[in-house]
Write a protein that holds these residues in place. Structure first.
Motif, short mmCIF file in Angstrom:
data_model
loop_
_atom_site.label_atom_id
_atom_site.label_comp_id
_atom_site.label_asym_id
_atom_site.label_seq_id
_atom_site.Cartn_x
_atom_site.Cartn_y
_atom_site.Cartn_z
N SER A 67 -7.92 -6.85 -4.23
CA SER A 67 -6.91 -7.62 -4.96
C SER A 67 -5.61 -7.62 -4.17
O SER A 67 -5.33 -6.69 -3.41
N GLU A 68 -4.84 -8.69 -4.34
CA GLU A 68 -3.52 -8.77 -3.71
C GLU A 68 -2.51 -8.00 -4.55
O GLU A 68 -2.60 -7.98 -5.78
N VAL A 69 -1.55 -7.39 -3.88
CA VAL A 69 -0.47 -6.67 -4.57
C VAL A 69 0.82 -7.41 -4.25
O VAL A 69 1.23 -7.51 -3.10
N GLY A 70 1.46 -7.94 -5.27
CA GLY A 70 2.67 -8.72 -5.06
C GLY A 70 2.35 -10.14 -4.65
O GLY A 70 1.21 -10.59 -4.70
N MET A 71 3.37 -10.85 -4.19
CA MET A 71 3.21 -12.24 -3.80
C MET A 71 2.52 -12.34 -2.45
O MET A 71 2.69 -11.49 -1.58
N GLN A 72 1.74 -13.39 -2.28
CA GLN A 72 1.06 -13.61 -1.02
C GLN A 72 2.06 -14.08 0.04
O GLN A 72 2.73 -15.10 -0.14
N PRO A 73 2.15 -13.38 1.16
CA PRO A 73 3.12 -13.78 2.19
C PRO A 73 2.58 -14.94 3.03
O PRO A 73 1.39 -15.28 2.97
N LEU A 74 3.47 -15.55 3.80
CA LEU A 74 3.06 -16.64 4.66
C LEU A 74 2.17 -16.14 5.81
O LEU A 74 1.34 -16.89 6.32
N TYR A 75 2.37 -14.88 6.20
CA TYR A 75 1.62 -14.31 7.32
C TYR A 75 0.79 -13.13 6.81
O TYR A 75 1.32 -12.02 6.68
N PRO A 76 -0.50 -13.35 6.48
CA PRO A 76 -1.30 -12.27 5.88
C PRO A 76 -1.99 -11.36 6.89
O PRO A 76 -2.72 -10.45 6.49
N TYR A 77 -1.77 -11.59 8.19
CA TYR A 77 -2.54 -10.89 9.21
C TYR A 77 -1.99 -9.52 9.57
O TYR A 77 -2.57 -8.81 10.39
N GLN A 78 -0.87 -9.14 8.97
CA GLN A 78 -0.32 -7.80 9.17
C GLN A 78 0.29 -7.33 7.86
O GLN A 78 0.99 -8.08 7.18
N GLY A 79 0.01 -6.09 7.52
CA GLY A 79 0.53 -5.58 6.27
C GLY A 79 -0.04 -4.22 5.95
O GLY A 79 -0.28 -3.42 6.86
N TYR A 80 -0.29 -3.96 4.66
CA TYR A 80 -0.75 -2.64 4.23
C TYR A 80 -2.03 -2.77 3.40
O TYR A 80 -2.19 -3.70 2.60
N LEU A 81 -2.91 -1.83 3.61
CA LEU A 81 -4.14 -1.72 2.84
C LEU A 81 -4.05 -0.45 1.99
O LEU A 81 -3.87 0.64 2.51
N LEU A 82 -4.17 -0.62 0.66
CA LEU A 82 -4.23 0.51 -0.26
C LEU A 82 -5.70 0.77 -0.58
O LEU A 82 -6.42 -0.14 -1.00
N LEU A 83 -6.12 2.01 -0.42
CA LEU A 83 -7.53 2.35 -0.59
C LEU A 83 -7.70 3.38 -1.69
O LEU A 83 -7.19 4.50 -1.60
N ARG A 84 -8.44 2.99 -2.73
CA ARG A 84 -8.74 3.90 -3.85
C ARG A 84 -10.23 4.23 -3.81
O ARG A 84 -11.08 3.34 -3.80
N ASN A 85 -10.53 5.53 -3.82
CA ASN A 85 -11.90 5.99 -3.60
C ASN A 85 -12.43 6.69 -4.85
O ASN A 85 -12.27 7.90 -5.03
N GLY A 86 -13.07 5.94 -5.72
CA GLY A 86 -13.73 6.51 -6.88
C GLY A 86 -12.84 7.40 -7.71
O GLY A 86 -11.76 7.00 -8.17
N ASP A 87 -13.27 8.65 -7.92
CA ASP A 87 -12.56 9.60 -8.77
C ASP A 87 -11.48 10.39 -8.04
O ASP A 87 -10.84 11.26 -8.64
N GLU A 88 -11.29 10.12 -6.75
CA GLU A 88 -10.26 10.86 -6.01
C GLU A 88 -8.88 10.60 -6.59
O GLU A 88 -8.54 9.45 -6.94
N LYS A 89 -8.07 11.62 -6.66
CA LYS A 89 -6.74 11.50 -7.28
C LYS A 89 -5.70 11.15 -6.23
O LYS A 89 -4.78 11.93 -5.94
N GLY A 90 -5.84 10.02 -5.63
CA GLY A 90 -4.89 9.60 -4.63
C GLY A 90 -5.20 8.20 -4.12
O GLY A 90 -6.32 7.71 -4.25
N ILE A 91 -4.18 7.55 -3.55
CA ILE A 91 -4.33 6.22 -2.95
C ILE A 91 -3.92 6.33 -1.49
O ILE A 91 -2.77 6.65 -1.18
N ARG A 92 -4.86 6.08 -0.62
CA ARG A 92 -4.56 6.11 0.82
C ARG A 92 -3.92 4.79 1.24
O ARG A 92 -4.34 3.71 0.79
N VAL A 93 -2.94 4.88 2.13
CA VAL A 93 -2.24 3.69 2.60
C VAL A 93 -2.42 3.57 4.11
O VAL A 93 -2.20 4.54 4.86
N TYR A 94 -2.82 2.39 4.56
CA TYR A 94 -3.00 2.10 5.98
C TYR A 94 -2.19 0.85 6.34
O TYR A 94 -2.15 -0.10 5.56
#
Length: 230
Positions: A119-146
């Motif tokens: 899913s997208e977070v926030g408004m879609q930018p004009l340049y989608p080829y660089q940004g951040y990926l938020l990764l949620r892994n099942g029951d893990e209590k954390g969100i990894r950011v890349y």
């Protein structure tokens, strides 16, 4: 091709290798094992194909001429020797064993992919080829950011995209403070080099190994979503 070129010895080596692969697959660890299997399988098939191409295109020499019947018989210059026959036996056996392992890996791949949602977070930018990926892994209590960057590669016949990711941080989950939108705002504030970044969240409803399975498939999911924007 390494000595000893012996069917039983190579059979033992292959079975030991596949046993290791299966142990990883049993723990839902896909990569780099699946890519390795496909690489080896393609090499084996290419070897067989190249050998056939070489044989059919090899020059022949005149071996007998019957002048009365104007009949010419050709004899092939290259014939398989004992070693080549042994290599072909090894390759045929390897192909028959590697293909089922690839099938199992692809089934795991499809199973994991079916449990991912992007899913997208926030408004879609004009340049989608660089940004951040938020990764949620099942029951893990954390969100990894890349941080991610998608690059377009072109060959003579096709175009394809690659993606590079760099781990940034891990945010603890909180239904008020560390929502995806709140993480996006924090990233913009803390990392000024991307003032209006594309931010996507990929989440799984089952917990998977991150480095060997979840992250590689999340990256593929992200590239597919970005490619669909064009």
């Amino acid at each position: 091709m390494e000595v000893p070129i012996d069917f039983e010895h190579k059979q033992y080596q292959l079975l030991a290798y596949l046993q290791q692969i299966n142990a990883h697959f049993n723990r839902t660890q896909l990569y780099p094992n699946l890519n390795d299997l496909i690489f080896h399988y393609n090499n084996l098939k290419k070897f067989k194909q190249d050998k056939t191409t070489l044989e059919t295109g090899f020059p022949v020499r005149l071996s007998n001429m019957d002048v009365a019947a104007v009949k010419i018989t050709y004899e092939k210059i290259v014939n398989d020797d004992a070693m080549m026959q042994e290599i072909e036996q090894i390759i045929n056996y390897a192909v028959s064993r590697i293909m089922p392992a690839i099938k199992e890996g692809r089934e795991i791949h499809d199973f994991v992919s079916s449990h991912l949602a992007i899913s997208e977070v926030g408004m879609q930018p004009l340049y989608p080829y660089q940004g951040y990926l938020l990764l949620r892994n099942g029951d893990e209590k954390g969100i990894r950011v890349y941080e991610y960057q998608v690059t377009l590669f072109e060959s003579q016949h096709e175009k394809y995209r690659g993606i590079h990711t760099t781990y940034i941080a891990k945010y603890e989950r909180h239904f008020v403070y560390n929502t995806p939108e709140a993480i996006r705002k924090d990233l913009i504030h803390a990392r000024r080099e991307l003032p209006n970044p594309a931010v996507y969240q990929v989440e799984s409803d089952i917990t998977f190994p991150v480095e060997n399975t979840l992250l590689p498939l999340a990256k593929k999911t992200l590239v597919k979503a970005i490619s669909a924007l064009n």
